[in-house]
Each structure stands twice: as C-alpha cells, then as structure tokens.
Design a protein around this motif. Sequence first.
Motif, PDB file in Angstrom:
ATOM      1  N   LYS A 118      29.361  42.944  74.660  1.00 18.05           N
ATOM      2  CA  LYS A 118      30.512  43.336  73.711  1.00 18.05           C
ATOM      3  C   LYS A 118      31.008  42.146  73.163  1.00 18.05           C
ATOM      4  N   LYS A 119      30.830  41.152  74.525  1.00 17.21           N
ATOM      5  CA  LYS A 119      31.176  40.125  73.711  1.00 17.21           C
ATOM      6  C   LYS A 119      30.402  39.675  72.479  1.00 17.21           C
ATOM      7  N   ALA A 124      32.182  41.038  69.984  1.00 18.74           N
ATOM      8  CA  ALA A 124      33.720  39.687  69.235  1.00 18.74           C
ATOM      9  C   ALA A 124      33.584  38.563  68.260  1.00 18.74           C
ATOM     10  N   ARG A 129      33.317  43.399  66.249  1.00 19.90           N
ATOM     11  CA  ARG A 129      33.920  45.063  67.076  1.00 19.90           C
ATOM     12  C   ARG A 129      35.018  45.529  66.247  1.00 19.90           C
ATOM     13  N   PRO A 187      34.747  50.203  63.521  1.00 18.22           N
ATOM     14  CA  PRO A 187      34.531  51.648  64.232  1.00 18.22           C
ATOM     15  C   PRO A 187      33.291  52.198  64.798  1.00 18.22           C
ATOM     16  N   MET A 236      31.334  50.221  66.903  1.00 18.81           N
ATOM     17  CA  MET A 236      32.515  50.327  68.631  1.00 18.81           C
ATOM     18  C   MET A 236      31.865  51.840  68.915  1.00 18.81           C
ATOM     19  N   ASN A 237      32.231  52.509  68.489  1.00 15.98           N
ATOM     20  CA  ASN A 237      32.197  53.964  68.804  1.00 15.98           C
ATOM     21  C   ASN A 237      30.566  54.170  69.732  1.00 15.98           C
ATOM     22  N   VAL A 277      29.259  51.749  71.152  1.00 17.71           N
ATOM     23  CA  VAL A 277      29.187  51.006  72.436  1.00 17.71           C
ATOM     24  C   VAL A 277      29.932  51.540  72.922  1.00 17.71           C
ATOM     25  N   ALA A 278      31.154  52.545  72.849  1.00 14.93           N
ATOM     26  CA  ALA A 278      31.896  53.756  73.873  1.00 14.93           C
ATOM     27  C   ALA A 278      30.695  54.436  74.210  1.00 14.93           C
ATOM     28  N   ARG A 279      29.993  55.228  73.488  1.00 12.50           N
ATOM     29  CA  ARG A 279      28.914  56.537  73.464  1.00 12.50           C
ATOM     30  C   ARG A 279      28.511  55.429  75.214  1.00 12.50           C
ATOM     31  N   GLU A 296      28.740  53.054  77.454  1.00 14.18           N
ATOM     32  CA  GLU A 296      29.365  52.892  77.966  1.00 14.18           C
ATOM     33  C   GLU A 296      29.637  53.723  79.182  1.00 14.18           C
ATOM     34  N   ILE A 297      30.024  55.369  78.137  1.00 12.97           N
ATOM     35  CA  ILE A 297      30.456  56.086  79.216  1.00 12.97           C
ATOM     36  C   ILE A 297      29.294  56.651  79.440  1.00 12.97           C
ATOM     37  N   ARG A 355      28.234  54.920  82.808  1.00  7.38           N
ATOM     38  CA  ARG A 355      29.433  55.123  84.186  1.00  7.38           C
ATOM     39  C   ARG A 355      29.390  56.580  84.343  1.00  7.38           C
ATOM     40  N   ALA A 356      28.769  57.741  83.759  1.00  7.77           N
ATOM     41  CA  ALA A 356      28.272  58.778  84.422  1.00  7.77           C
ATOM     42  C   ALA A 356      27.059  58.151  85.089  1.00  7.77           C
TER      43      ALA A 356
END
Lengths: 394, 389
Positions: A263-264, A267, A277, A280, A283-284, A286-288, A290-291, A294-295
């Motif tokens: 993520k750094k 940016a 960053r 989109p 970053m999608n 990256v978001a995927r 990250e989720i 977490r799961a």
Amino acid sequence: MDMKFSVEAEAFRAEVCDFINDNLPDDIRHKVAQEEMILPREMMVRWHKILGKKGWSCPSWPKDQGGAGWSDEQHYLFEREIALSDAPRPIPYGVVMLAPCLLEFGTQAQQEKFLPGILSGDELWCQGFSEPNAGSDLASLQCRAVAEGDSYIINGSKTWTSEAHIADGMFGLFRTDSSGRKQQGITFLMIDMKTPGISVTPLMTFEGTHEVNQVFFDNVRVPFANRIGEENQGWAIAKYLLGLERFGTAEVGRSLASLGRLKKLAAALSVGEGCLRDDPDFMNEVARVEIALRALEVTEQRFLFGPGGSDAMGAEASMLKIRGTEIQQDILELTHQALGYAGQRGQDSGSVLQIAGITPEKAAMAHYNFRKTSIYAGSNEIQKTIIAKAVLGL
Amino acid sequence: MDFTFTEEQQLFRNSTRRFLEEQYAFEKRAGVLEQAHGFLESHWQNFAELGWLAMPFAEEYDGLGGSPVETMILMEEMGRNLLTSPYLATVVLGGGIVAEAGSEQQKSALLPQVGSGELKLALAFAEQGGGYDLTQIRLRAIKNDSGYLLDGTKTTVFYSVVADKIIVAARTAGQAGEREGVSLFLIDRDAAGLQSRDYRTQDGGSASDLDFKAVQVPEEALLGREGQGFLPLQRVIAKAAVALCAEAVGVMWAISEQSGDFLRTREQFGQKLGSFQALQHRLVDVYMKCQLGQSLVYDVVCALGQQAGEPFGPELLRKVCAAKYQVGLDARSVGQEGIQFHGAMGMMTELPIGHYYKRITAINSTFGDPRFHLRRYRELMIQDQETVA
C-alpha cells in the motif's frame, strides 16, 4: 463471543513489541522486510540468541526444557508481533520440528544430547523427507537404511532439502523394510552432516536462490542411538511432526506486513500527475486481497480460540496453509506488478533504486521465490485432499 | 479472545433450528410459497413466542436485549431453512429504524408492539434509478400547516404488503446525492394518496413499489428529527446488510452439506462421485468459502456489538463492506457449484439447491452487490491510508 484480547494478553503484546523494537538489529530487519524467507546462518543465529537471553527462542517447549510456558493467546501474539515487525521466522527445523519429536518420542539420553544445541542455536538442522521419487507421495520414499552391527548404513538421496548446506545435522525418514505397506517400513533417524559419505549438491531455484539441495548418501554410517522411536515406526513420528504446526501456518502477520508495504508502494509510485493508488483497478486488487487476508486471520483465530481451543483443531488447519500461501503469493505478485518496468531489473543490475523501501529486484525475487509456498510442506492439492477425506468424508 | 457461544445463545439456536426444521422442512416449501405473500401469517405469533421479534430491542421497550450475535444466529438458521418472511422487514429494518431514529415516545409506543407481534413494519428507502446509494432520495416531503405532504415513489419495499405501517425516507431539504435533508416518516399503509403495486419476488418473498401522490401526514409522523434521517438509515441498512450476510452464510453451509451428502451417495462409472478428485477439491473450495464467510460475519458482528449506541466509524463500515462483498461473491459461487454438483437434478424445482441460489441472488442485490461493496471498501481503505499518512 468476543474478539478482543484480555488486558493481560495486551500487556504481553506490548512487552513483545518493546522487546523487538529494542533488540532487533536493523540489518536483520531490513533483510526480512525484503521478503527474504531464509536468512544467512549468522543472522538466524544472532537473532535466536537475542531471543534466547529473554527465554523466548524456543517458546513452545516445556518450561523445564527452556520453553516459555505461554498460553495459546501468548503464543499467537508472539508469532504475530514477530511477523509484523519483520523479525526473522524461528529457526525452522530444529526448534519447531525435531525438538518436539525428541520430547515426545526420544530417550532421555537423546534429549540431553540434542536439545541443548537446538536451544542455544549453535546446532542447525535440516529435514530429510522428500526424495526424487517421493514428493507429495512421501511414504513411497526409497532411501535405504540397512542395519549392520550397531549402526544403519544409508544409501540413496534426499532432495529439496532446505538449508542442508548450512546445517549441522539432518533428521529424516529412511526405508528399513520394503516387505509390507509402504508406511510400515520407515524409520526416523538423526544424522550428523559431517559423517563420511554425505555430499550436498546445491539446487538453484529459478529466481537464482540457493535454498534447497540434493543430499547424497554413500554408505553413510548412523548409530542406532540416533534413531527416534522403534525401527519401522517412523511414519507415526512423521505424522506427529506434520501435525505440529498450530501457530503461524497461515503467516497472517507476515502477509499483513507485506500488504502494508504494497500500500505504501502504491502511494509512492508516480503515474502521470498522480500515483498508482489513484488507479481504481489496481486498488480493487489490493482491497480484494486485504479482505481475503482478514477472512483468513479471523478463521485462524476461530480455530485457535473456538470451542475446544487449539487442541480441537484437526484437518481444518490445512485450509490455513492453503489460503495463507495463496494470499502471500497474491500480495508479492501484486507488489512486483506494481513496479512495472522497474520490476524487470535483474540481480546484477547494480541498481540502488528503492521505492518506498522496496528494492525492485528483491520484489521480483520474492514474487518468484514464494511460488514454492503452495508446493512445500504438503502441496495445496495434498492439503485439499486431506480436507476432502478428513473433514468432508469424501 | 473467545469464539464460543453462551449457553443462552446455544439454546436460542437450538430452539430456532428445531422450529424451522419442523415447520419449514423443504417438503413444505411449495405449500408456503402458495400462500398469498409467500408467508404463513399464522406463524407470526410463533415467531413472537420464540423471542425472534423482540430479540434485538432494549428491555425498556419490552425487548430481550439481544446483541448482534443473536440476530446473526437467527439469520443463519433462517438461511439454512430458507424461511421467507417479513422478519427482516419488520424487525431488522422497521424496528431497527425506530430504535435508531425514533423519539422516546415513538420507541415506547412502537417497539413493544413489534416485539409482541401486533405490529408489522416496512422500510421504504430505495428509489428507481438510485442504485444502492442511500443518498439517492428524491421523494419529497414538503412542510405545510397540517404536517408534511409527500410526493414521489419508492421501489422494492420488502413486505410492505403485510405491514401495518411503513417508514419512508423522504427529502425535506437538499438534492438527491446529499446526506443532509433526509427525513423519516411513519405512515399508515392505507394513507390517502398512497398507491401500492405489490408483487412476488424471485426468492418467493414479497415486495411493492409505492407511489405517493400528495400524501398528507401529520407532524407527529416524523420519526426523529427533520433532516437528520440519513445516519440512522445508514446504520440500519448496515446492520441489515450484516444480517443478510449471516443468512447467506447459513445458506452456504446448507449447500455445502447437501452437496457433500449428494457426492457421498450418488454413483456414476461404478463409484461414488465423491471419489473423483476433480469434485473433491471443488467441494473443499466450497467448504473453505463457508468458513471464510463465517469469519467475516463474526468479525463485523463483534465490531457491531462493541459499537452499540456509538456512531459508525469508517472502520466498522469497512468491515460491513468486506463481509457483504466477500460473502456475496462466495455465496454466488457456492450456489453455482451446488447446482453443478447435482447435475441435471440441480436444475429441478423439487430440489432445494435452486431455491437457495435464488435467495443468494436476491441477497446480493439487496443493500449493495459485491461490486458496490468492493468499491466502497476500496474508498474507505484509501481514506484510511491518507489519514494515517
């Protein structure tokens, strides 16, 4: 249901963080932060001894043998903070694998002989399991140990042996009987790597790292005293060993640290007037991940801290390895992709380029090197088959 | 850290499951779907007796003071057994918004009646062309001497056809797309000027499109304060989205287990289907998705429990998006795999799998689909990184 750690556990976490901050040498931290999984021996041992002074180098051992006597929560938090801070992984084979087998199946004499060197970090081990014709199908191993006098004579070879070139000893599985079921004629032996007749040939992985080796045995003499358990009973010990890893198989802490770097990097990487960053689509991705991470993190916590605690965890643990390695690979690949052209720089480019602390050629190596994680320690397909049989009854 | 349920929660799950397995066994589903609105009106009192209708409300409103964990348990079990009912509409959405936005007097008047089963509610928030964006409210409420005059339309109002009262999100100021100026009104379903087009939904439930033509409501119809309706609406929709995630996880487990049963028994080529590795690994993927979805639901449910009564911060909203994205995506894939596992039988209306799949599809187009929630998650993630930097 409560996902907060107790006040005591949080105090322990703070103690671990403080200790790492005060004691982790910068050169080691830097190397780990470049995603180098296997460190030079000197670094591994230096960090092991730093932990040892605090009594934390072999925390999962029984307290009277040098262990820390921690609760599940403490073990979990320790592994996690070590990983998040880019401190080295524990010395793998001796501390995490051989020692528990010695404690469970070894004689008093064996424990007294071998445990001190592992605890001090002065003796490193490697694991002789896989062979050229026994990978996922481990039980079909053929490297022979034939009894002669008070010793076994070993002939054959082991392969994909990580760290054999820096190890002092090897523990492994050897064929002592071929007459019955293939699992039945296997014996667990410990071998001094300096024994005459052993030769170690480096195997280079495609990114250019020397981690693994092929080890050849030419009439190598191993005393009976170095056998753990009875002759032909090695398979049970191997199964015990493979079922040991409760903490950290998912490498969630490591992946969180890697994701933070990604993520750094996004940016910091300029693209036109803005930065990566702002994209989109990237970053999608990256978001995927990250989720997904977490799961996985919560799943690991559920398995460890659910009804029955970590002892109740069975074959479900295989899914932690599957998802953990997939996510790790995704993050490191995304990191390499993010670098674009810079990611093409070779090892000998003499480059001093660093973006947000990431050296492009190291990011490339990490991407390639971590393809191994879904293959080693029982490939992810083997893990799926384990779940299919043991959990789903197929 | 503790992932065990209390004894009360375990008993609640047991009683819920027992009732649903007895009364909503799949063989009875066709009979339920034949009912006027896909719902057995006579069961509503049973729901009240089981504690479902009063569970989330505070004890001062005759509620049972249940936490988000109890709602999760209930929704999971409803998902497993494919219950179609106005539960979500009345308790989670309707009762939820009264509890969030209502005055003390409104809460005291309405919530005990919801809990006892006397009062059914519905929440009208979505509008044609607004997508999943809660700020896209065009329905106007203009203040006049007698209160407010409502003009506009609402779409896909779940179970308003059986509701006694409807809570409507209307605009008293500002423009569509703005958070400010949203107000909530509690109106009778038979209010003059309100027209309802009722229809059955793909998953066997009921919904309506509402047309408000100069509907006059008194000032007391305002729920909470004028112009302050957005945040309570956002909170209730977030909680309802979590409830749907829990329901989806219940559906996923049911598909996983039923598919496992099928693969363990069905034979082709002289052997059990479950002996084929191609299918084994795919069922493992399904199983892992169930576990991972379960984890994300636990994660957000615990966070909801800790935030009770406080404003929803970006961290909590991010957990909502994470769950709704991942569970939605995985439930869809689990549903599709479930159909595929069953072969041609999977296409038959006599099997539950297709019904599960339709419910999953409906869940995904309620309160935001996976794509919507991934976008929001990404935005919140970047905002968070900018704040830290």
